[in-house]
Design a protein around this motif. Structure first.
Motif, PDB file in Angstrom:
ATOM      1  N   THR A  64       0.836  -1.200   0.000  1.00  0.00           N
ATOM      2  CA  THR A  64       0.000   0.000   0.000  1.00  0.00           C
ATOM      3  C   THR A  64       0.869   1.248   0.000  1.00  0.00           C
ATOM      4  O   THR A  64       2.093   1.170   0.178  1.00  0.00           O
ATOM      5  N   VAL A  65       0.226   2.379  -0.141  1.00  0.00           N
ATOM      6  CA  VAL A  65       0.915   3.661  -0.028  1.00  0.00           C
ATOM      7  C   VAL A  65       1.640   3.728   1.314  1.00  0.00           C
ATOM      8  O   VAL A  65       2.805   4.130   1.394  1.00  0.00           O
ATOM      9  N   GLN A  66       0.952   3.310   2.356  1.00  0.00           N
ATOM     10  CA  GLN A  66       1.555   3.354   3.694  1.00  0.00           C
ATOM     11  C   GLN A  66       2.782   2.447   3.791  1.00  0.00           C
ATOM     12  O   GLN A  66       3.733   2.766   4.501  1.00  0.00           O
ATOM     13  N   ASP A  67       2.778   1.318   3.088  1.00  0.00           N
ATOM     14  CA  ASP A  67       3.947   0.425   3.083  1.00  0.00           C
ATOM     15  C   ASP A  67       5.149   1.125   2.468  1.00  0.00           C
ATOM     16  O   ASP A  67       6.266   1.064   3.000  1.00  0.00           O
ATOM     17  N   TYR A  68       4.936   1.782   1.324  1.00  0.00           N
ATOM     18  CA  TYR A  68       6.040   2.497   0.673  1.00  0.00           C
ATOM     19  C   TYR A  68       6.531   3.648   1.546  1.00  0.00           C
ATOM     20  O   TYR A  68       7.740   3.874   1.677  1.00  0.00           O
ATOM     21  N   ILE A  69       5.601   4.370   2.148  1.00  0.00           N
ATOM     22  CA  ILE A  69       5.989   5.477   3.020  1.00  0.00           C
ATOM     23  C   ILE A  69       6.801   4.957   4.198  1.00  0.00           C
ATOM     24  O   ILE A  69       7.831   5.548   4.559  1.00  0.00           O
ATOM     25  N   ALA A  70       6.385   3.851   4.794  1.00  0.00           N
ATOM     26  CA  ALA A  70       7.130   3.276   5.920  1.00  0.00           C
ATOM     27  C   ALA A  70       8.527   2.846   5.483  1.00  0.00           C
ATOM     28  O   ALA A  70       9.507   3.068   6.216  1.00  0.00           O
ATOM     29  N   ASP A  71       8.640   2.238   4.302  1.00  0.00           N
ATOM     30  CA  ASP A  71       9.952   1.836   3.786  1.00  0.00           C
ATOM     31  C   ASP A  71      10.877   3.045   3.646  1.00  0.00           C
ATOM     32  O   ASP A  71      12.045   2.994   4.049  1.00  0.00           O
ATOM     33  N   VAL A  72      10.369   4.112   3.065  1.00  0.00           N
ATOM     34  CA  VAL A  72      11.182   5.308   2.857  1.00  0.00           C
ATOM     35  C   VAL A  72      11.504   5.964   4.188  1.00  0.00           C
ATOM     36  O   VAL A  72      12.645   6.371   4.435  1.00  0.00           O
ATOM     37  N   ASN A  73      10.518   6.041   5.067  1.00  0.00           N
ATOM     38  CA  ASN A  73      10.729   6.681   6.374  1.00  0.00           C
ATOM     39  C   ASN A  73      11.821   5.985   7.186  1.00  0.00           C
ATOM     40  O   ASN A  73      12.501   6.625   7.977  1.00  0.00           O
ATOM     41  N   ALA A  74      11.988   4.692   6.988  1.00  0.00           N
ATOM     42  CA  ALA A  74      13.053   3.969   7.704  1.00  0.00           C
ATOM     43  C   ALA A  74      14.421   4.572   7.393  1.00  0.00           C
ATOM     44  O   ALA A  74      15.318   4.573   8.241  1.00  0.00           O
ATOM     45  N   PHE A  75      14.587   5.110   6.189  1.00  0.00           N
ATOM     46  CA  PHE A  75      15.862   5.714   5.804  1.00  0.00           C
ATOM     47  C   PHE A  75      15.916   7.196   6.162  1.00  0.00           C
ATOM     48  O   PHE A  75      16.984   7.721   6.462  1.00  0.00           O
ATOM     49  N   ILE A  76      14.778   7.848   6.130  1.00  0.00           N
ATOM     50  CA  ILE A  76      14.735   9.266   6.494  1.00  0.00           C
ATOM     51  C   ILE A  76      15.018   9.441   7.976  1.00  0.00           C
ATOM     52  O   ILE A  76      15.699  10.380   8.381  1.00  0.00           O
ATOM     53  N   ASN A  77      14.513   8.527   8.774  1.00  0.00           N
ATOM     54  CA  ASN A  77      14.630   8.646  10.222  1.00  0.00           C
ATOM     55  C   ASN A  77      15.947   8.093  10.779  1.00  0.00           C
ATOM     56  O   ASN A  77      16.112   8.024  11.984  1.00  0.00           O
ATOM     57  N   LYS A  78      16.869   7.690   9.910  1.00  0.00           N
ATOM     58  CA  LYS A  78      18.166   7.179  10.391  1.00  0.00           C
ATOM     59  C   LYS A  78      19.050   8.308  10.811  1.00  0.00           C
ATOM     60  O   LYS A  78      19.095   9.358  10.301  1.00  0.00           O
TER      61      LYS A  78
END
Length: 145
Positions: free
Chosen positions: A131-145
């Motif tokens: 879902t959109v939320q899955d992609y956002i969570a994947d990207v956020n994992a790298f943004i929040n590092k």
């Protein structure tokens, strides 16, 4: 300005972000705004999964807002129909990006990249279960590092 005109203006601005043509400008923008780059390889007029990914994920208002706030988008398109061919300069940029980031030639392919050009994450194909939320969570994992 009417709501409709504001909406159309927003769509045009997002379209410019998604279809940015200069890779150096994209990297400079990412560096200046402290954002990651999401590079999308697409066959916009022949690749069914590419078209679905665009409609279901990239055109979703939640993803559009997330991308606007957190990413610099770049679409490396490889259309096949003569009427959709890109200018030679743009095609050369897309070819070089494919050589660097998608040597497998898979479509669709999305690559999350830092401002220095380093690959952080790759997605190959389009899984309808994501879902959109899955992609956002994947990207956020790298943004929040």
């Amino acid at each position: 300005m009417t709501k409709r005109n504001l909406f159309l203006l927003g769509v045009l601005i997002l379209a410019q972000l998604v279809y940015a043509g200069n890779w150096d400008d994209t990297k400079a923008q990412a560096k200046q705004e402290n954002k990651l780059i999401l590079l999308k390889f697409s066959g916009s007029d022949w690749c069914g999964p590419c078209i679905q990914l665009q409609k279901v994920i990239f055109d979703d208002p939640v993803f559009e807002q997330f991308a606007h706030d957190k990413l610099v988008l770049f679409k490396a398109d490889f259309p096949r129909l003569k009427k959709n061919q890109l200018p030679k300069e743009q095609q050369a940029i897309n070819d070089q990006l494919a050589e660097t980031y998608n040597p497998e030639g898979e479509f669709p392919c999305m690559v999350l990249i830092d401002a220095q050009g380093n690959t952080l994450r790759k997605w190959h194909g389009y899984d309808k279960k994501h879902t959109v939320q899955d992609y956002i969570a994947d990207v956020n994992a790298f943004i929040n590092k």
